[in-house]
Design an enzyme around this catalytic site. Structure first.
Site, short mmCIF file in Angstrom:
data_model
loop_
_atom_site.label_atom_id
_atom_site.label_comp_id
_atom_site.label_asym_id
_atom_site.label_seq_id
_atom_site.Cartn_x
_atom_site.Cartn_y
_atom_site.Cartn_z
N GLY A 26 9.33 1.37 7.91
CA GLY A 26 8.31 2.33 8.45
C GLY A 26 8.23 2.47 9.98
O GLY A 26 8.45 1.70 10.73
N GLU A 27 8.02 3.84 10.38
CA GLU A 27 7.58 4.28 11.80
C GLU A 27 6.37 3.60 12.24
O GLU A 27 6.10 3.60 13.38
CB GLU A 27 7.93 5.85 11.86
CG GLU A 27 9.16 6.19 11.59
CD GLU A 27 9.27 7.59 12.32
OE1 GLU A 27 8.39 8.46 12.31
OE2 GLU A 27 10.55 8.23 12.61
N SER A 75 -2.00 0.04 6.78
CA SER A 75 -1.66 -1.10 7.10
C SER A 75 -2.10 -2.29 6.30
O SER A 75 -3.34 -1.98 5.95
CB SER A 75 -2.01 -1.67 8.75
OG SER A 75 -1.90 -2.76 8.90
N SER A 76 -1.50 -3.33 6.04
CA SER A 76 -2.15 -4.32 5.20
C SER A 76 -3.43 -5.07 5.81
O SER A 76 -4.27 -5.46 5.47
CB SER A 76 -1.17 -5.56 4.95
OG SER A 76 0.04 -4.87 4.23
N HIS A 78 0.80 -1.22 0.17
CA HIS A 78 0.12 -0.15 -0.08
C HIS A 78 0.96 1.16 0.02
O HIS A 78 2.18 1.45 -0.19
CB HIS A 78 -0.71 -0.09 1.09
CG HIS A 78 -0.30 -0.19 2.43
ND1 HIS A 78 0.72 0.62 2.96
CD2 HIS A 78 -0.36 -1.23 3.51
CE1 HIS A 78 1.06 0.08 4.25
NE2 HIS A 78 0.40 -0.81 4.48
N HIS A 99 4.07 1.27 2.21
CA HIS A 99 5.39 0.68 1.47
C HIS A 99 5.70 1.53 0.31
O HIS A 99 7.00 1.66 0.39
CB HIS A 99 4.79 -0.67 0.72
CG HIS A 99 4.25 -1.67 1.77
ND1 HIS A 99 2.95 -2.07 2.14
CD2 HIS A 99 4.95 -2.37 2.80
CE1 HIS A 99 2.79 -3.07 2.80
NE2 HIS A 99 3.91 -3.29 3.45
#
Ligand code: PAF
Length: 284
Positions: free
Chosen positions: A151-152, A189-190, A38, A41
């Site tokens: 990613g944070e 988020s996935s 997404h 990413h």
């Protein structure tokens, strides 16, 4: 920048391609993923493509970081769509190994990061960070990139990876990328794909509760009171369970009773069967 992406499935092929780039003095960026890509990413991928001569993305749904009863079997997978999107963004190589390729002969060696890996997520998901640290160490050693991007959104994961990179003397720069959010504040988020319509509506309350807590602390509220208020806010908004809301030192993730200077507020909470995590930085 669209270009044809090459897909490799073995560690030997990955090493061969990357060795050739290193010989040509090309800088290499690695973006490890579990797929179901997404915009979160893609923000890492874009940064890697901008800052390096060559970019590699890995796509591997790592069974070692899923506990019993977690969503390994239903985790969203769409390699064809992911590869097309990565190609479109200028990624050179996709490393998409099988479980047997990543963990041949049962591969028993594990990388654990005690301390920081036992807190927060580590307490609620035993073994999770050992699974993450093991696969990330393998990916870093297999590809030896100049830079690797995380990613944070998974802030504790980022801290664990920084620590393992330092402890194992890996000559790789770990680059942290800011959280990408929906317009209503929900962190991408996935796993957001699991949310039912009414859960999706309630979901931004997690980000809002962290923001409110940060404001309260900045205005002088006690940390314990602001954490309690954030938990109530989430339950009132429709969250079914709160695993934790914690105000932590941004490097060690030790919980703070008082904040002077920088801190990170991290939260994990459930909407039905879906567990969401989020975090924000505060500076008082
Ligand atoms: O953040 C993720 O997607 C995963 O934990 C990672 C870093 C790719 C390791 O499997």
């Amino acid at each position: 920048m669209s270009k044809d992406i090459e897909i490799v499935r073995t560690v030997a092929d990955l090493r061969q391609r990357l060795a050739a780039w290193r010989q040509e003095d090309r800088t290499i960026g690695l973006v490890p993923t579990m797929g179901a890509l997404h915009d979160g990413h893609f923000s890492l991928v874009d940064k890697a493509v901008q800052s390096n001569d060559r970019t590699v993305t890995s796509l591997f749904v790592n069974p070692k970081q899923f506990g019993p009863g977690e969503d390994l079997d239903v985790y969203p997978r769409d390699e064809v769509a992911d590869a097309a999107a990565l190609s479109e963004r200028g990624v050179d190589l996709l490393f998409a190994p099988s479980v047997e390729e990543m963990y041949p002969d049962g591969a028993v060696t594990a990388v654990s990061v005690p301390g920081i890996g036992d807190l927060l997520e580590g307490g609620f998901r035993p073994g999770f960070f050992t699974g993450v640290a093991t696969v990330v160490a393998k990916l870093l050693i297999q590809s030896l990139p100049h830079r690797a991007y995380f990613g944070e959104k998974d802030y504790q994961q980022l801290c664990v990876i920084r620590r393992l990179t330092k402890d194992l003397d890996l000559p790789i720069e770990i680059i942290a990328c800011p959280i990408v959010r929906e317009p209503d504040g929900l962190a991408l988020s996935s796993r957001n794909a699991y949310l039912k319509a009414e859960e999706r509506q309630a979901a931004p309350a997690l980000h809002q509760a962290l923001i409110n807590s940060g404001k309260d602390i900045a205005n002088g509220a006690a940390v314990s009171a602001s954490v309690a208020a954030a938990k109530s806010e989430l339950l009132n908004a429709g969250f079914t369970k709160v695993d934790y809301i914690a105000v932590c030192d941004p490097a060690s993730l030790e919980e703070l009773e008082n904040v002077t200077g920088q801190a990170r507020i991290l939260g994990a909470a459930w909407l039905g069967k879906t567990r969401l995590i989020d975090n924000i930085a505060i500076n008082t």
